[in-house]
Design an enzyme around this catalytic site. Structure first.
Site, PDB file in Angstrom:
ATOM      1  N   ASP A  91       0.867  -1.168   0.000  1.00 28.36           N
ATOM      2  CA  ASP A  91       0.000   0.000   0.000  1.00 28.36           C
ATOM      3  C   ASP A  91       0.915   1.233   0.000  1.00 28.36           C
ATOM      4  O   ASP A  91       2.102   1.143   0.342  1.00 28.36           O
ATOM      5  CB  ASP A  91      -0.879  -0.033   1.253  1.00 28.36           C
ATOM      6  N   ILE A  92       0.380   2.385  -0.372  1.00 29.40           N
ATOM      7  CA  ILE A  92       1.204   3.603  -0.386  1.00 29.40           C
ATOM      8  C   ILE A  92       1.004   4.433   0.888  1.00 29.40           C
ATOM      9  O   ILE A  92       1.901   4.545   1.718  1.00 29.40           O
ATOM     10  CB  ILE A  92       0.914   4.455  -1.642  1.00 29.40           C
ATOM     11  N   ASP A  93      -0.173   5.015   1.062  1.00 26.67           N
ATOM     12  CA  ASP A  93      -0.393   5.952   2.168  1.00 26.67           C
ATOM     13  C   ASP A  93      -0.436   5.230   3.507  1.00 26.67           C
ATOM     14  O   ASP A  93      -1.175   4.265   3.688  1.00 26.67           O
ATOM     15  CB  ASP A  93      -1.690   6.722   1.941  1.00 26.67           C
ATOM     16  N   ASP A 116      -2.031  -0.785   5.914  1.00 23.76           N
ATOM     17  CA  ASP A 116      -2.382  -0.156   7.194  1.00 23.76           C
ATOM     18  C   ASP A 116      -3.863   0.137   7.349  1.00 23.76           C
ATOM     19  O   ASP A 116      -4.312   0.450   8.453  1.00 23.76           O
ATOM     20  CB  ASP A 116      -1.607   1.162   7.365  1.00 23.76           C
TER      21      ASP A 116
END
Length: 258
Positions: free
Chosen positions: A9-11, A208
């Site tokens: 995931d990025i954020d 997250d």
């Protein structure tokens, strides 16, 4: 070690709270790529909003818009756009209830509302990006892979029970992602794995948030960030350090990948 498919995931995961890639994260990605592993991003972001991170990380394989589209070597390998009839209904309902919406196309992101609410600006700028350009009827000229609806929980009655074609996943107190009913990062990761010869046990995923739940549960090894939701940690195999504390490097090291 078998060749692995590693999805980030990025954020809140690949980047820290200042929207930065930590140096040890970039070094870890490079090492894994040199070792022959397939390194992907799997994000809720559309391509225009993800591009700067992908470029800096040197990642050419990516799942965008929470699984609605996937690219390998920058070439599209999977597509699952929103149902057009249901999307038009969603647009009408959103207009009636004063809900701002953002269209995520294949390579474009557009805001429908010329007069937008302050909550919309707060939610969209949480990515560290400017608000998208305005195009009221983008959905009439291009396929839409995801809608970002900007609304607080108390307005969700506008959508709930009215759109069996869609899933609604909250990512911000002011925003939800509107996905195909059968769409998720997990389903698309599974498609990519099958296309490119990876077994489930050779998939490692980091995340997250709510939109990472199915992906971490599906992966052979699901790794939750310390800053992640408790529900996510419960379905994960390992909890690493936070996105601000080198959690990516720490998690990869724990499983012998760096």
């Amino acid at each position: 070690m078998n060749r692995k498919l590693i999805a980030f995931d990025i954020d809140g995961t690949l980047i820290n709270d200042n929207h930065e890639l930590l140096p040890e994260t970039k070094e870890a990605i490079k090492k894994m790529q040199e070792a022959g592993h397939m390194v992907m991003c799997a994000t809720g972001r559309s391509y225009p909003i993800a591009k700067s991170v992908l470029d800096e990380a040197g990642i050419k394989h990516y799942i965008l818009s929470n699984g609605a589209v996937a690219f390998v070597d920058d070439k599209q390998v999977y597509s699952n756009p929103l149902n057009e009839e249901a999307l038009e209904k969603l647009v009408q309902v959103s207009d009636q209830r004063d809900i701002d919406i953002v269209f995520n196309g294949l390579m474009e992101t557009k805001l429908r509302n010329e007069e937008f609410q302050e909550e919309t600006k707060i939610a969209m700028e949480s990515f560290g990006q400017k608000l998208p350009e305005i195009e009221l009827d983008f959905h009439k000229r291009a396929a839409v892979y995801q809608v970002v609806a900007l609304l607080k929980e108390e307005k969700m009655d506008a959508y709930e029970g009215n759109f069996p074609e869609f899933r609604f996943v909250r990512w911000h107190e002011n925003g939800v992602d509107v996905l195909p009913e059968n769409g998720s990062k997990a389903e698309t990761l599974k498609e990519v794995a099958e296309q490119f010869g990876f077994k489930q046990e050779d998939i490692i995923a980091f995340g997250d948030g709510n939109n990472d739940m199915e992906m971490l549960a599906y992966a052979g090894v699901g790794i939750a960030m310390e800053n992640g939701r408790e529900e996510l940690k419960a379905v994960s195999d390992f909890v690493t350090l936070s996105n601000n504390e080198g959690g990516i490097y720490h998690g990869l090291k724990e499983f012998g990948l760096v």
